[in-house]
Design a protein around this motif. Structure first.
Motif, PDB file in Angstrom:
ATOM      1  N   THR A 259      59.528  30.374 -26.736  1.00  0.00           N
ATOM      2  CA  THR A 259      58.808  29.959 -27.934  1.00  0.00           C
ATOM      3  C   THR A 259      59.772  29.594 -29.052  1.00  0.00           C
ATOM      4  N   ARG A 260      60.808  30.398 -29.210  1.00  0.00           N
ATOM      5  CA  ARG A 260      61.780  30.123 -30.269  1.00  0.00           C
ATOM      6  C   ARG A 260      62.571  28.856 -29.974  1.00  0.00           C
ATOM      7  N   GLY A 261      62.896  28.641 -28.715  1.00  0.00           N
ATOM      8  CA  GLY A 261      63.723  27.489 -28.365  1.00  0.00           C
ATOM      9  C   GLY A 261      63.013  26.165 -28.452  1.00  0.00           C
ATOM     10  N   TYR A 262      61.700  26.179 -28.287  1.00  0.00           N
ATOM     11  CA  TYR A 262      60.960  24.926 -28.293  1.00  0.00           C
ATOM     12  C   TYR A 262      59.822  24.945 -29.299  1.00  0.00           C
ATOM     13  N   GLY A 263      59.930  25.772 -30.311  1.00  0.00           N
ATOM     14  CA  GLY A 263      58.878  25.914 -31.301  1.00  0.00           C
ATOM     15  C   GLY A 263      58.835  24.754 -32.285  1.00  0.00           C
ATOM     16  N   SER A 264      57.972  24.883 -33.264  1.00  0.00           N
ATOM     17  CA  SER A 264      57.743  23.798 -34.214  1.00  0.00           C
ATOM     18  C   SER A 264      58.941  23.534 -35.118  1.00  0.00           C
ATOM     19  N   ARG A 265      59.827  24.520 -35.304  1.00  0.00           N
ATOM     20  CA  ARG A 265      60.963  24.275 -36.181  1.00  0.00           C
ATOM     21  C   ARG A 265      61.956  23.295 -35.562  1.00  0.00           C
ATOM     22  N   HIS A 266      61.863  23.063 -34.265  1.00  0.00           N
ATOM     23  CA  HIS A 266      62.763  22.114 -33.614  1.00  0.00           C
ATOM     24  C   HIS A 266      62.194  20.703 -33.599  1.00  0.00           C
ATOM     25  N   LEU A 267      60.988  20.516 -34.075  1.00  0.00           N
ATOM     26  CA  LEU A 267      60.397  19.185 -34.075  1.00  0.00           C
ATOM     27  C   LEU A 267      61.136  18.242 -35.009  1.00  0.00           C
ATOM     28  N   ALA A 268      61.644  18.761 -36.117  1.00  0.00           N
ATOM     29  CA  ALA A 268      62.355  17.911 -37.061  1.00  0.00           C
ATOM     30  C   ALA A 268      63.710  17.474 -36.527  1.00  0.00           C
ATOM     31  N   ASP A 269      64.278  18.247 -35.607  1.00  0.00           N
ATOM     32  CA  ASP A 269      65.611  17.949 -35.090  1.00  0.00           C
ATOM     33  C   ASP A 269      65.532  17.586 -33.616  1.00  0.00           C
ATOM     34  N   CYS A 270      64.809  16.526 -33.301  1.00  0.00           N
ATOM     35  CA  CYS A 270      64.580  16.132 -31.906  1.00  0.00           C
ATOM     36  C   CYS A 270      65.798  15.496 -31.263  1.00  0.00           C
ATOM     37  N   ARG A 271      66.717  15.029 -32.060  1.00  0.00           N
ATOM     38  CA  ARG A 271      67.849  14.304 -31.485  1.00  0.00           C
ATOM     39  C   ARG A 271      68.940  15.209 -30.961  1.00  0.00           C
ATOM     40  N   SER A 272      68.997  16.437 -31.425  1.00  0.00           N
ATOM     41  CA  SER A 272      70.045  17.345 -30.955  1.00  0.00           C
ATOM     42  C   SER A 272      69.403  18.635 -30.445  1.00  0.00           C
ATOM     43  N   PRO A 273      68.944  18.636 -29.195  1.00  0.00           N
ATOM     44  CA  PRO A 273      68.330  19.853 -28.658  1.00  0.00           C
ATOM     45  C   PRO A 273      69.382  20.937 -28.467  1.00  0.00           C
ATOM     46  N   ARG A 274      68.923  22.182 -28.475  1.00  0.00           N
ATOM     47  CA  ARG A 274      69.869  23.282 -28.300  1.00  0.00           C
ATOM     48  C   ARG A 274      70.337  23.325 -26.845  1.00  0.00           C
ATOM     49  N   PRO A 275      71.571  23.673 -26.616  1.00  0.00           N
ATOM     50  CA  PRO A 275      72.096  23.696 -25.248  1.00  0.00           C
ATOM     51  C   PRO A 275      71.437  24.788 -24.408  1.00  0.00           C
ATOM     52  N   ARG A 276      71.278  24.500 -23.145  1.00  0.00           N
ATOM     53  CA  ARG A 276      70.711  25.470 -22.216  1.00  0.00           C
ATOM     54  C   ARG A 276      71.843  26.256 -21.574  1.00  0.00           C
ATOM     55  N   ASP A 277      71.681  27.566 -21.559  1.00  0.00           N
ATOM     56  CA  ASP A 277      72.744  28.389 -21.006  1.00  0.00           C
ATOM     57  C   ASP A 277      72.357  29.059 -19.699  1.00  0.00           C
ATOM     58  N   GLY A 278      71.099  28.999 -19.289  1.00  0.00           N
ATOM     59  CA  GLY A 278      70.682  29.539 -18.006  1.00  0.00           C
ATOM     60  C   GLY A 278      70.295  31.000 -18.017  1.00  0.00           C
ATOM     61  N   ARG A 279      70.385  31.673 -19.169  1.00  0.00           N
ATOM     62  CA  ARG A 279      70.047  33.097 -19.219  1.00  0.00           C
ATOM     63  C   ARG A 279      68.568  33.343 -18.936  1.00  0.00           C
ATOM     64  N   THR A 280      67.708  32.467 -19.430  1.00  0.00           N
ATOM     65  CA  THR A 280      66.274  32.659 -19.227  1.00  0.00           C
ATOM     66  C   THR A 280      65.905  32.513 -17.756  1.00  0.00           C
TER      67      THR A 280
END
Length: 105
Positions: free
Chosen positions: A63-84
């Motif tokens: 939820t935190r990784g793909y929540g609404s606060r990331h909608l404004a910054d669509c061009r630079s997604p957070r890197p995936r590290d594989g922990r989940t």
């Protein structure tokens, strides 16, 4: 190039998918605990507790990784590290291992 509206919808779908995955993990652990209660007593509840904790973590991270606060910054997604994904794999293996122990005893 995707528009912010399309990327926002994709983020929302991904967050919902992580939520469904976490819920499925808890449901699977609950079924395993119910089926193994007579053979393993507390082990089934321990597995349920650990899977519940991992599912809660998966829910929060998804939820935190793909929540609404990331909608404004669509061009630079957070890197995936594989922990989940690793946590999901561990929880699934834990549930399967408890069920195998119950079947062999």
């Amino acid at each position: 190039m995707t528009s912010p509206v399309e990327a926002g919808a994709a983020n929302e779908r991904t967050a919902l998918a992580w939520q469904r995955t976490a819920l499925s993990l808890v449901a699977g652990a609950a079924v395993c605990a119910r089926l193994t209660w007579s053979e393993l007593d507390g082990l089934g509840l321990a597995v349920l507790g650990m899977a519940g904790a991992l599912a809660t973590w998966v829910f929060v991270v998804g939820t935190r990784g793909y929540g609404s606060r990331h909608l404004a910054d669509c061009r630079s997604p957070r890197p995936r590290d594989g922990r989940t994904a690793f946590a999901l794999t561990c929880a699934t293996a834990l549930i399967a291992g408890a069920e195998l122990v119950a079947l062999t005893t």
